[in-house]
Design a protein around this motif. Structure first.
Motif, PDB file in Angstrom:
ATOM      1  N   LEU A 194      30.569   4.167 -15.486  1.00  0.00           N
ATOM      2  CA  LEU A 194      30.007   3.373 -14.600  1.00  0.00           C
ATOM      3  C   LEU A 194      30.900   2.944 -13.809  1.00  0.00           C
ATOM      4  N   SER A 195      30.577   2.883 -12.476  1.00  0.00           N
ATOM      5  CA  SER A 195      31.271   2.575 -11.169  1.00  0.00           C
ATOM      6  C   SER A 195      31.622   1.062 -11.102  1.00  0.00           C
ATOM      7  N   HIS A 196      30.647   0.174 -11.658  1.00  0.00           N
ATOM      8  CA  HIS A 196      30.675  -1.016 -11.594  1.00  0.00           C
ATOM      9  C   HIS A 196      29.835  -1.720 -12.786  1.00  0.00           C
ATOM     10  N   ARG A 197      29.803  -2.820 -12.880  1.00  0.00           N
ATOM     11  CA  ARG A 197      29.354  -3.630 -14.097  1.00  0.00           C
ATOM     12  C   ARG A 197      27.881  -4.523 -13.813  1.00  0.00           C
ATOM     13  N   ILE A 198      27.322  -4.121 -12.757  1.00  0.00           N
ATOM     14  CA  ILE A 198      26.135  -4.849 -12.523  1.00  0.00           C
ATOM     15  C   ILE A 198      24.937  -3.848 -12.849  1.00  0.00           C
ATOM     16  N   VAL A 199      24.136  -4.611 -13.629  1.00  0.00           N
ATOM     17  CA  VAL A 199      23.015  -3.501 -14.358  1.00  0.00           C
ATOM     18  C   VAL A 199      21.674  -4.044 -13.867  1.00  0.00           C
ATOM     19  N   LEU A 200      20.726  -3.192 -13.558  1.00  0.00           N
ATOM     20  CA  LEU A 200      19.382  -3.904 -13.192  1.00  0.00           C
ATOM     21  C   LEU A 200      18.602  -3.913 -14.492  1.00  0.00           C
ATOM     22  N   ALA A 201      18.255  -5.389 -14.929  1.00  0.00           N
ATOM     23  CA  ALA A 201      17.509  -5.687 -15.921  1.00  0.00           C
ATOM     24  C   ALA A 201      16.135  -5.182 -15.803  1.00  0.00           C
ATOM     25  N   PRO A 202      15.601  -4.909 -17.056  1.00  0.00           N
ATOM     26  CA  PRO A 202      14.228  -4.263 -17.128  1.00  0.00           C
ATOM     27  C   PRO A 202      13.291  -5.315 -16.510  1.00  0.00           C
ATOM     28  N   LEU A 203      12.474  -4.911 -15.628  1.00  0.00           N
ATOM     29  CA  LEU A 203      11.442  -5.743 -14.984  1.00  0.00           C
ATOM     30  C   LEU A 203      10.015  -5.313 -14.763  1.00  0.00           C
TER      31      LEU A 203
ATOM     32  N   PHE B 273      28.664  -4.293 -24.693  1.00  0.00           N
ATOM     33  CA  PHE B 273      27.834  -5.332 -24.741  1.00  0.00           C
ATOM     34  C   PHE B 273      27.343  -5.808 -23.421  1.00  0.00           C
ATOM     35  N   ILE B 274      25.803  -5.953 -23.251  1.00  0.00           N
ATOM     36  CA  ILE B 274      25.642  -6.300 -22.029  1.00  0.00           C
ATOM     37  C   ILE B 274      24.850  -7.973 -22.113  1.00  0.00           C
ATOM     38  N   THR B 275      24.992  -8.620 -21.161  1.00  0.00           N
ATOM     39  CA  THR B 275      24.387  -9.982 -21.140  1.00  0.00           C
ATOM     40  C   THR B 275      23.664 -10.246 -20.121  1.00  0.00           C
ATOM     41  N   ALA B 276      22.459 -11.181 -20.215  1.00  0.00           N
ATOM     42  CA  ALA B 276      21.373 -11.456 -19.170  1.00  0.00           C
ATOM     43  C   ALA B 276      20.954 -12.850 -19.202  1.00  0.00           C
ATOM     44  N   GLY B 277      20.608 -13.098 -18.083  1.00  0.00           N
ATOM     45  CA  GLY B 277      19.956 -14.573 -18.048  1.00  0.00           C
ATOM     46  C   GLY B 277      20.429 -15.524 -17.367  1.00  0.00           C
TER      47      GLY B 277
ATOM     48  N   ASN C 267      31.008 -12.546 -12.536  1.00  0.00           N
ATOM     49  CA  ASN C 267      32.613 -12.436 -12.475  1.00  0.00           C
ATOM     50  C   ASN C 267      33.288 -12.899 -13.482  1.00  0.00           C
ATOM     51  N   ASP C 268      33.072 -14.360 -13.683  1.00  0.00           N
ATOM     52  CA  ASP C 268      33.651 -14.988 -14.777  1.00  0.00           C
ATOM     53  C   ASP C 268      33.717 -14.352 -16.095  1.00  0.00           C
ATOM     54  N   VAL C 269      32.446 -14.039 -16.501  1.00  0.00           N
ATOM     55  CA  VAL C 269      32.310 -13.490 -17.788  1.00  0.00           C
ATOM     56  C   VAL C 269      32.846 -11.991 -18.165  1.00  0.00           C
ATOM     57  N   ILE C 270      32.884 -11.346 -16.788  1.00  0.00           N
ATOM     58  CA  ILE C 270      33.665  -9.998 -17.041  1.00  0.00           C
ATOM     59  C   ILE C 270      35.205 -10.267 -17.176  1.00  0.00           C
ATOM     60  N   SER C 271      35.494 -11.122 -16.405  1.00  0.00           N
ATOM     61  CA  SER C 271      37.098 -11.433 -16.250  1.00  0.00           C
ATOM     62  C   SER C 271      37.602 -11.985 -17.781  1.00  0.00           C
ATOM     63  N   SER C 272      36.615 -12.732 -18.426  1.00  0.00           N
ATOM     64  CA  SER C 272      37.038 -13.418 -19.546  1.00  0.00           C
ATOM     65  C   SER C 272      36.849 -12.530 -20.826  1.00  0.00           C
ATOM     66  N   SER C 273      36.001 -11.141 -20.491  1.00  0.00           N
ATOM     67  CA  SER C 273      35.665 -10.303 -21.607  1.00  0.00           C
ATOM     68  C   SER C 273      34.675 -10.994 -22.422  1.00  0.00           C
ATOM     69  N   TYR C 274      33.960 -11.858 -21.936  1.00  0.00           N
ATOM     70  CA  TYR C 274      32.900 -12.433 -22.580  1.00  0.00           C
ATOM     71  C   TYR C 274      31.706 -11.091 -22.941  1.00  0.00           C
ATOM     72  N   THR C 275      31.807 -10.578 -21.948  1.00  0.00           N
ATOM     73  CA  THR C 275      30.708  -9.285 -21.928  1.00  0.00           C
ATOM     74  C   THR C 275      31.400  -8.260 -21.275  1.00  0.00           C
ATOM     75  N   ASP C 276      30.903  -6.743 -21.313  1.00  0.00           N
ATOM     76  CA  ASP C 276      31.322  -5.946 -20.451  1.00  0.00           C
ATOM     77  C   ASP C 276      30.426  -5.595 -19.279  1.00  0.00           C
ATOM     78  N   LEU C 277      29.106  -5.917 -19.298  1.00  0.00           N
ATOM     79  CA  LEU C 277      28.347  -5.658 -18.337  1.00  0.00           C
ATOM     80  C   LEU C 277      27.199  -6.900 -18.021  1.00  0.00           C
ATOM     81  N   VAL C 278      26.749  -7.319 -16.816  1.00  0.00           N
ATOM     82  CA  VAL C 278      25.829  -8.186 -16.606  1.00  0.00           C
ATOM     83  C   VAL C 278      24.718  -7.639 -15.962  1.00  0.00           C
TER      84      VAL C 278
END
Ligand code: FNR
Length: 364
Positions: free
Chosen positions: A22-31, A292-296, A304-315
Protein backbone atom coordinates in the motif's frame (compact mmCIF):
# COMPACT_ATOMS: atom_id res chain seq x y z
CA UNK A 1 -5.44 27.59 -4.94
CA UNK A 2 -1.98 27.25 -3.47
CA UNK A 3 -1.22 24.68 -0.91
CA UNK A 4 2.11 23.69 0.50
CA UNK A 5 2.42 19.96 1.10
CA UNK A 6 3.01 19.39 4.80
CA UNK A 7 6.37 17.80 5.57
CA UNK A 8 5.11 14.58 6.99
CA UNK A 9 1.65 13.13 6.70
CA UNK A 10 1.53 9.77 8.52
CA UNK A 11 -1.60 8.76 6.57
CA UNK A 12 0.45 9.06 3.39
CA UNK A 13 3.22 6.70 4.40
CA UNK A 14 3.52 3.33 2.75
CA UNK A 15 2.53 0.07 4.40
CA UNK A 16 2.83 -3.60 3.58
CA UNK A 17 -0.37 -5.52 4.20
CA UNK A 18 0.78 -9.10 3.70
CA UNK A 19 1.42 -9.43 -0.01
CA UNK A 20 -0.10 -6.05 -0.83
CA UNK A 21 2.09 -2.96 -1.04
CA UNK A 22 0.00 0.00 0.00
CA UNK A 23 1.33 3.44 -0.84
CA UNK A 24 -0.78 5.14 1.83
CA UNK A 25 -2.98 4.32 4.84
CA UNK A 26 -6.29 5.81 3.65
CA UNK A 27 -8.88 3.08 2.96
CA UNK A 28 -12.27 3.47 1.30
CA UNK A 29 -14.75 2.08 3.85
CA UNK A 30 -17.52 -0.16 2.50
CA UNK A 31 -20.48 2.02 1.52
CA UNK A 32 -23.87 0.75 0.42
CA UNK A 33 -25.14 3.02 -2.36
CA UNK A 34 -28.26 1.17 -3.57
CA UNK A 35 -27.63 1.73 -7.24
CA UNK A 36 -27.29 -1.93 -8.25
CA UNK A 37 -30.65 -2.41 -9.91
CA UNK A 38 -31.93 -5.96 -9.61
CA UNK A 39 -28.92 -6.74 -7.37
CA UNK A 40 -26.56 -6.37 -10.34
CA UNK A 41 -23.79 -3.73 -10.17
CA UNK A 42 -24.26 -1.13 -12.90
CA UNK A 43 -21.70 0.34 -15.31
CA UNK A 44 -21.67 3.68 -13.45
CA UNK A 45 -19.92 1.89 -10.58
CA UNK A 46 -16.88 1.66 -12.88
CA UNK A 47 -16.55 5.43 -12.69
CA UNK A 48 -17.52 5.67 -9.00
CA UNK A 49 -14.88 3.22 -7.78
CA UNK A 50 -12.16 4.24 -10.22
CA UNK A 51 -12.62 7.88 -9.14
CA UNK A 52 -11.71 6.75 -5.62
CA UNK A 53 -8.85 4.45 -6.65
CA UNK A 54 -5.21 5.45 -6.37
CA UNK A 55 -1.98 3.64 -6.94
CA UNK A 56 -1.43 1.41 -3.91
CA UNK A 57 -4.68 2.50 -2.21
CA UNK A 58 -7.03 -0.06 -0.63
CA UNK A 59 -10.73 0.14 -1.51
CA UNK A 60 -13.44 -1.99 0.08
CA UNK A 61 -16.53 -2.44 -2.07
CA UNK A 62 -20.01 -1.93 -0.67
CA UNK A 63 -21.74 -4.78 1.14
CA UNK A 64 -22.49 -7.46 -1.46
CA UNK A 65 -24.96 -10.31 -0.94
CA UNK A 66 -23.65 -13.87 -0.82
CA UNK A 67 -26.88 -15.57 -1.85
CA UNK A 68 -30.51 -14.98 -2.77
CA UNK A 69 -31.45 -15.02 0.93
CA UNK A 70 -28.81 -12.44 1.85
CA UNK A 71 -30.55 -9.25 0.69
CA UNK A 72 -32.57 -6.84 2.79
CA UNK A 73 -32.43 -3.52 0.96
CA UNK A 74 -33.45 -2.40 -2.48
CA UNK A 75 -30.81 -2.44 -5.22
CA UNK A 76 -27.82 -3.67 -3.27
CA UNK A 77 -25.39 -5.79 -5.28
CA UNK A 78 -24.84 -9.51 -5.03
CA UNK A 79 -22.11 -11.91 -6.09
CA UNK A 80 -23.88 -15.26 -6.30
CA UNK A 81 -24.82 -15.32 -10.00
CA UNK A 82 -22.75 -15.38 -13.16
CA UNK A 83 -24.38 -12.14 -14.27
CA UNK A 84 -23.31 -10.41 -11.06
CA UNK A 85 -19.74 -11.73 -11.32
CA UNK A 86 -19.56 -10.51 -14.92
CA UNK A 87 -20.93 -7.12 -13.92
CA UNK A 88 -18.29 -6.73 -11.18
CA UNK A 89 -15.41 -7.63 -13.52
CA UNK A 90 -15.07 -4.32 -15.42
CA UNK A 91 -15.45 -2.41 -12.13
CA UNK A 92 -12.57 -4.33 -10.59
CA UNK A 93 -10.53 -3.96 -13.80
CA UNK A 94 -10.96 -0.18 -13.70
CA UNK A 95 -9.73 -0.01 -10.09
CA UNK A 96 -6.74 -2.17 -11.02
CA UNK A 97 -5.96 0.02 -14.00
CA UNK A 98 -5.41 2.85 -11.55
CA UNK A 99 -3.21 0.67 -9.36
CA UNK A 100 -5.79 0.20 -6.60
CA UNK A 101 -6.25 -2.87 -4.41
CA UNK A 102 -9.89 -3.91 -4.21
CA UNK A 103 -11.62 -6.13 -1.63
CA UNK A 104 -15.29 -7.11 -1.88
CA UNK A 105 -17.34 -6.96 1.32
CA UNK A 106 -19.40 -10.16 1.44
CA UNK A 107 -22.66 -9.92 3.33
CA UNK A 108 -25.77 -11.62 4.61
CA UNK A 109 -28.34 -9.40 6.36
CA UNK A 110 -30.08 -12.21 8.26
CA UNK A 111 -33.13 -10.87 10.09
CA UNK A 112 -32.68 -7.32 8.71
CA UNK A 113 -34.80 -8.43 5.78
CA UNK A 114 -38.37 -9.38 5.11
CA UNK A 115 -40.30 -11.67 2.82
CA UNK A 116 -40.30 -9.06 0.02
CA UNK A 117 -36.57 -9.61 -0.46
CA UNK A 118 -36.63 -13.39 -0.10
CA UNK A 119 -36.98 -16.07 -2.76
CA UNK A 120 -40.57 -17.39 -2.92
CA UNK A 121 -41.57 -14.90 -0.25
CA UNK A 122 -40.05 -17.08 2.47
CA UNK A 123 -39.11 -15.78 5.91
CA UNK A 124 -35.65 -14.23 6.33
CA UNK A 125 -33.18 -16.47 8.16
CA UNK A 126 -31.32 -15.70 11.37
CA UNK A 127 -29.87 -17.29 14.50
CA UNK A 128 -33.18 -16.47 16.18
CA UNK A 129 -36.88 -16.14 15.43
CA UNK A 130 -37.09 -12.81 17.31
CA UNK A 131 -37.90 -9.99 14.92
CA UNK A 132 -36.54 -6.47 15.19
CA UNK A 133 -38.87 -4.51 17.45
CA UNK A 134 -39.85 -2.03 14.73
CA UNK A 135 -40.54 -4.85 12.28
CA UNK A 136 -43.25 -6.75 14.05
CA UNK A 137 -45.30 -7.20 10.93
CA UNK A 138 -45.61 -10.82 9.88
CA UNK A 139 -43.40 -10.49 6.80
CA UNK A 140 -40.33 -9.62 8.91
CA UNK A 141 -40.42 -12.44 11.43
CA UNK A 142 -37.20 -14.38 10.93
CA UNK A 143 -36.89 -18.13 10.82
CA UNK A 144 -34.32 -19.58 13.19
CA UNK A 145 -31.80 -21.67 11.24
CA UNK A 146 -31.72 -25.34 12.17
CA UNK A 147 -28.28 -26.47 13.34
CA UNK A 148 -27.85 -28.68 10.25
CA UNK A 149 -28.59 -25.76 7.90
CA UNK A 150 -25.77 -23.58 9.19
CA UNK A 151 -23.02 -25.22 7.10
CA UNK A 152 -25.07 -24.37 3.99
CA UNK A 153 -24.94 -20.67 4.85
CA UNK A 154 -21.21 -20.95 5.61
CA UNK A 155 -20.86 -22.47 2.16
CA UNK A 156 -22.64 -19.48 0.58
CA UNK A 157 -19.85 -17.26 1.96
CA UNK A 158 -17.28 -19.66 0.55
CA UNK A 159 -18.86 -19.56 -2.90
CA UNK A 160 -19.20 -15.78 -2.79
CA UNK A 161 -15.49 -15.49 -1.98
CA UNK A 162 -14.65 -17.73 -4.90
CA UNK A 163 -16.86 -15.61 -7.16
CA UNK A 164 -15.18 -12.42 -5.92
CA UNK A 165 -11.79 -13.80 -6.90
CA UNK A 166 -13.24 -14.86 -10.25
CA UNK A 167 -14.43 -11.28 -10.78
CA UNK A 168 -10.83 -10.18 -10.18
CA UNK A 169 -11.09 -8.82 -6.63
CA UNK A 170 -7.86 -8.99 -4.64
CA UNK A 171 -9.69 -10.35 -1.65
CA UNK A 172 -12.87 -10.26 0.42
CA UNK A 173 -13.91 -8.59 3.63
CA UNK A 174 -16.35 -10.74 5.59
CA UNK A 175 -19.09 -8.44 6.90
CA UNK A 176 -19.27 -9.36 10.57
CA UNK A 177 -20.51 -5.94 11.71
CA UNK A 178 -23.58 -3.75 12.19
CA UNK A 179 -26.24 -6.21 13.26
CA UNK A 180 -26.25 -8.38 10.14
CA UNK A 181 -26.28 -12.18 10.13
CA UNK A 182 -22.77 -12.87 11.45
CA UNK A 183 -23.15 -10.16 14.11
CA UNK A 184 -26.60 -11.56 15.02
CA UNK A 185 -24.90 -14.83 15.94
CA UNK A 186 -22.13 -13.10 17.90
CA UNK A 187 -24.21 -10.72 20.02
CA UNK A 188 -25.95 -11.93 23.16
CA UNK A 189 -28.79 -9.43 22.73
CA UNK A 190 -29.86 -11.37 19.63
CA UNK A 191 -28.55 -14.91 19.85
CA UNK A 192 -30.90 -17.05 21.96
CA UNK A 193 -29.84 -20.44 20.65
CA UNK A 194 -29.30 -23.47 22.80
CA UNK A 195 -27.21 -25.53 20.35
CA UNK A 196 -23.44 -25.24 19.77
CA UNK A 197 -24.00 -21.87 18.04
CA UNK A 198 -25.47 -20.12 21.08
CA UNK A 199 -24.82 -19.45 24.73
CA UNK A 200 -21.10 -19.10 25.51
CA UNK A 201 -18.87 -16.62 23.74
CA UNK A 202 -17.13 -19.50 22.04
CA UNK A 203 -20.46 -20.82 20.76
CA UNK A 204 -21.73 -17.42 19.60
CA UNK A 205 -18.51 -16.81 17.63
CA UNK A 206 -18.55 -20.27 16.07
CA UNK A 207 -20.53 -19.26 12.98
CA UNK A 208 -18.25 -16.26 12.28
CA UNK A 209 -15.14 -18.40 12.62
CA UNK A 210 -16.57 -21.18 10.46
CA UNK A 211 -17.18 -18.57 7.77
CA UNK A 212 -13.60 -17.31 8.15
CA UNK A 213 -12.25 -20.83 7.95
CA UNK A 214 -14.27 -21.69 4.85
CA UNK A 215 -13.30 -18.49 3.07
CA UNK A 216 -9.62 -18.86 4.02
CA UNK A 217 -9.74 -22.42 2.79
CA UNK A 218 -11.25 -21.31 -0.51
CA UNK A 219 -9.13 -18.26 -1.44
CA UNK A 220 -6.18 -18.18 1.00
CA UNK A 221 -5.75 -16.27 4.26
CA UNK A 222 -3.76 -13.45 2.62
CA UNK A 223 -6.88 -12.44 0.68
CA UNK A 224 -9.26 -12.39 3.63
CA UNK A 225 -10.27 -9.58 5.95
CA UNK A 226 -13.15 -9.25 8.39
CA UNK A 227 -15.13 -6.27 9.66
CA UNK A 228 -16.39 -6.32 13.24
CA UNK A 229 -18.29 -3.83 15.38
CA UNK A 230 -18.41 -5.39 18.87
CA UNK A 231 -19.53 -2.12 20.47
CA UNK A 232 -22.27 -1.19 18.04
CA UNK A 233 -25.90 -1.91 18.78
CA UNK A 234 -27.25 -1.11 15.35
CA UNK A 235 -30.32 -3.21 14.46
CA UNK A 236 -30.69 -4.18 18.11
CA UNK A 237 -27.50 -6.19 18.02
CA UNK A 238 -25.78 -5.10 21.21
CA UNK A 239 -23.65 -7.21 23.48
CA UNK A 240 -23.37 -7.21 27.27
CA UNK A 241 -19.56 -7.46 27.10
CA UNK A 242 -18.23 -6.04 23.85
CA UNK A 243 -14.61 -5.91 25.06
CA UNK A 244 -14.63 -9.65 25.77
CA UNK A 245 -16.29 -10.33 22.41
CA UNK A 246 -13.79 -8.22 20.47
CA UNK A 247 -10.82 -9.79 22.25
CA UNK A 248 -12.12 -13.31 21.84
CA UNK A 249 -12.56 -12.73 18.10
CA UNK A 250 -9.12 -11.22 17.44
CA UNK A 251 -7.40 -13.98 19.39
CA UNK A 252 -9.35 -16.63 17.50
CA UNK A 253 -8.62 -14.89 14.18
CA UNK A 254 -4.89 -15.02 14.89
CA UNK A 255 -5.02 -18.73 14.19
CA UNK A 256 -5.98 -18.14 10.56
CA UNK A 257 -3.37 -15.52 9.67
CA UNK A 258 -5.86 -13.40 7.72
CA UNK A 259 -4.80 -10.19 6.00
CA UNK A 260 -6.66 -7.79 8.24
CA UNK A 261 -9.18 -7.10 10.95
CA UNK A 262 -11.28 -3.99 10.39
CA UNK A 263 -12.93 -2.68 13.53
CA UNK A 264 -15.50 0.01 13.93
CA UNK A 265 -14.81 2.48 16.74
CA UNK A 266 -16.86 2.09 19.95
CA UNK A 267 -18.13 5.64 19.50
CA UNK A 268 -20.12 4.49 16.44
CA UNK A 269 -22.91 2.93 18.45
CA UNK A 270 -25.09 3.69 15.46
CA UNK A 271 -23.50 3.45 12.01
CA UNK A 272 -23.01 7.17 11.44
CA UNK A 273 -23.71 8.71 14.84
CA UNK A 274 -20.57 9.66 16.71
CA UNK A 275 -20.84 9.63 20.50
CA UNK A 276 -18.06 10.21 22.97
CA UNK A 277 -17.46 6.98 24.85
CA UNK A 278 -14.60 6.07 27.18
CA UNK A 279 -13.86 2.89 25.23
CA UNK A 280 -10.97 1.99 22.98
CA UNK A 281 -9.99 -0.64 20.44
CA UNK A 282 -6.43 -0.66 21.77
CA UNK A 283 -6.63 -4.03 23.58
CA UNK A 284 -7.90 -5.65 20.37
CA UNK A 285 -5.33 -3.87 18.24
CA UNK A 286 -2.59 -5.12 20.56
CA UNK A 287 -3.87 -8.70 20.57
CA UNK A 288 -4.35 -8.98 16.80
CA UNK A 289 -1.32 -10.17 14.86
CA UNK A 290 -2.31 -9.02 11.36
CA UNK A 291 -3.06 -5.62 9.88
CA UNK A 292 -5.50 -3.55 11.91
CA UNK A 293 -7.92 -1.13 10.26
CA UNK A 294 -10.04 1.23 12.26
CA UNK A 295 -13.08 3.22 11.11
CA UNK A 296 -15.70 5.61 12.35
CA UNK A 297 -15.74 9.36 12.61
CA UNK A 298 -12.16 10.00 11.52
CA UNK A 299 -10.87 13.23 9.99
CA UNK A 300 -7.40 13.96 8.67
CA UNK A 301 -5.91 15.07 11.94
CA UNK A 302 -7.17 12.20 14.03
CA UNK A 303 -6.21 9.75 11.28
CA UNK A 304 -2.66 11.04 11.32
CA UNK A 305 -2.59 10.81 15.11
CA UNK A 306 -3.70 7.19 15.25
CA UNK A 307 -1.16 6.19 12.61
CA UNK A 308 1.69 8.00 14.39
CA UNK A 309 0.81 6.46 17.73
CA UNK A 310 0.46 2.98 16.16
CA UNK A 311 -3.08 2.71 17.49
CA UNK A 312 -3.84 1.30 14.04
CA UNK A 313 -2.15 0.47 10.73
CA UNK A 314 -4.79 1.83 8.37
CA UNK A 315 -7.79 4.14 8.69
CA UNK A 316 -11.00 3.59 6.70
CA UNK A 317 -13.01 6.66 5.73
CA UNK A 318 -16.68 6.44 4.85
CA UNK A 319 -18.59 9.65 4.40
CA UNK A 320 -15.69 11.93 3.60
CA UNK A 321 -14.32 9.51 0.98
CA UNK A 322 -17.82 9.23 -0.46
CA UNK A 323 -17.85 13.02 -0.91
CA UNK A 324 -14.18 13.43 -1.87
CA UNK A 325 -13.12 11.04 -4.61
CA UNK A 326 -9.56 12.38 -4.41
CA UNK A 327 -9.33 12.09 -0.63
CA UNK A 328 -5.68 10.90 -0.45
CA UNK A 329 -4.64 13.88 -2.60
CA UNK A 330 -6.65 16.30 -0.47
CA UNK A 331 -5.11 14.88 2.70
CA UNK A 332 -1.68 15.20 1.15
CA UNK A 333 -2.26 18.88 0.45
CA UNK A 334 -4.38 19.52 3.53
CA UNK A 335 -6.97 20.84 1.08
CA UNK A 336 -10.57 21.68 1.97
CA UNK A 337 -13.11 18.88 1.71
CA UNK A 338 -16.47 18.66 -0.07
CA UNK A 339 -19.34 18.10 2.34
CA UNK A 340 -21.30 14.88 1.94
CA UNK A 341 -24.99 15.05 1.21
CA UNK A 342 -27.00 12.47 3.17
CA UNK A 343 -30.01 12.91 0.89
CA UNK A 344 -28.17 11.23 -1.96
CA UNK A 345 -26.49 8.37 -0.06
CA UNK A 346 -29.06 5.88 -1.25
CA UNK A 347 -31.02 7.79 -3.84
CA UNK A 348 -32.11 5.97 -6.93
CA UNK A 349 -30.94 8.81 -9.18
CA UNK A 350 -27.82 7.10 -10.44
CA UNK A 351 -25.19 9.83 -10.81
CA UNK A 352 -26.28 12.47 -8.33
CA UNK A 353 -24.26 12.24 -5.13
CA UNK A 354 -22.44 9.27 -6.62
CA UNK A 355 -20.08 10.21 -9.41
CA UNK A 356 -20.56 13.98 -9.41
CA UNK A 357 -18.61 15.06 -6.31
CA UNK A 358 -15.95 17.44 -7.63
CA UNK A 359 -12.23 16.80 -7.65
CA UNK A 360 -9.83 19.50 -6.44
CA UNK A 361 -9.50 22.34 -8.89
CA UNK A 362 -6.24 24.15 -9.35
CA UNK A 363 -6.11 27.72 -10.62
CA UNK A 364 -3.10 27.26 -12.77
C1 FNR B 1 -22.12 2.82 5.58
N1 FNR B 1 -21.43 1.87 6.36
C2 FNR B 1 -21.32 0.57 5.91
N2 FNR B 1 -20.60 -0.34 6.63
C3 FNR B 1 -20.39 -1.58 6.15
O1 FNR B 1 -19.70 -2.37 6.81
N3 FNR B 1 -20.92 -1.95 4.95
C4 FNR B 1 -21.67 -1.12 4.19
O2 FNR B 1 -22.10 -1.47 3.09
C5 FNR B 1 -21.92 0.18 4.70
N4 FNR B 1 -22.70 1.08 4.02
C6 FNR B 1 -22.75 2.40 4.40
C7 FNR B 1 -23.38 3.32 3.58
C8 FNR B 1 -23.36 4.67 3.89
C9 FNR B 1 -24.00 5.65 2.96
C10 FNR B 1 -22.73 5.09 5.09
C11 FNR B 1 -22.68 6.57 5.43
C12 FNR B 1 -22.14 4.18 5.91
C13 FNR B 1 -20.61 2.32 7.49
C14 FNR B 1 -19.28 2.90 6.97
O3 FNR B 1 -18.47 1.92 6.37
C15 FNR B 1 -18.47 3.57 8.11
O4 FNR B 1 -18.17 2.63 9.10
C16 FNR B 1 -19.27 4.72 8.72
O5 FNR B 1 -19.70 5.62 7.70
C17 FNR B 1 -18.44 5.51 9.74
O6 FNR B 1 -17.28 6.03 9.13
P1 FNR B 1 -17.19 7.57 8.70
O7 FNR B 1 -18.26 7.85 7.71
O8 FNR B 1 -17.36 8.39 9.96
O9 FNR B 1 -15.79 7.72 8.11
Amino acid sequence: MEMAAPKSVPLLTSYKMGKFDLSHRIVLAPLTRQRSYGNVPQPLAILYYSQRASKGGLLIAEATGVSDTAQGYKDTPGIWTKEQVEAWTPIVDAVHEKGGIFFCQIWHVGRVSNTDFQPNGQAPISCTNKPLSHQLQANAIPRRLETEEIPLVVNDFRLAARNAIEAGFDGVEIHGAHGYLIDQFMKDQVNDRTDQYGGSLENRCRFALEVVEAVVDEIGADRVGIRLSPFANYSEAGDSNPEALGLYMVNALNKYGIAYCHMVEPRMIKIVEKLEVPKSLLPMRKAFKGTFITAGGYDREEGNDVISSSYTDLVAYGRIFLANPDLPRRFELNAPLNKCNRETFYTSDPAVGYTDYPFLQFDS
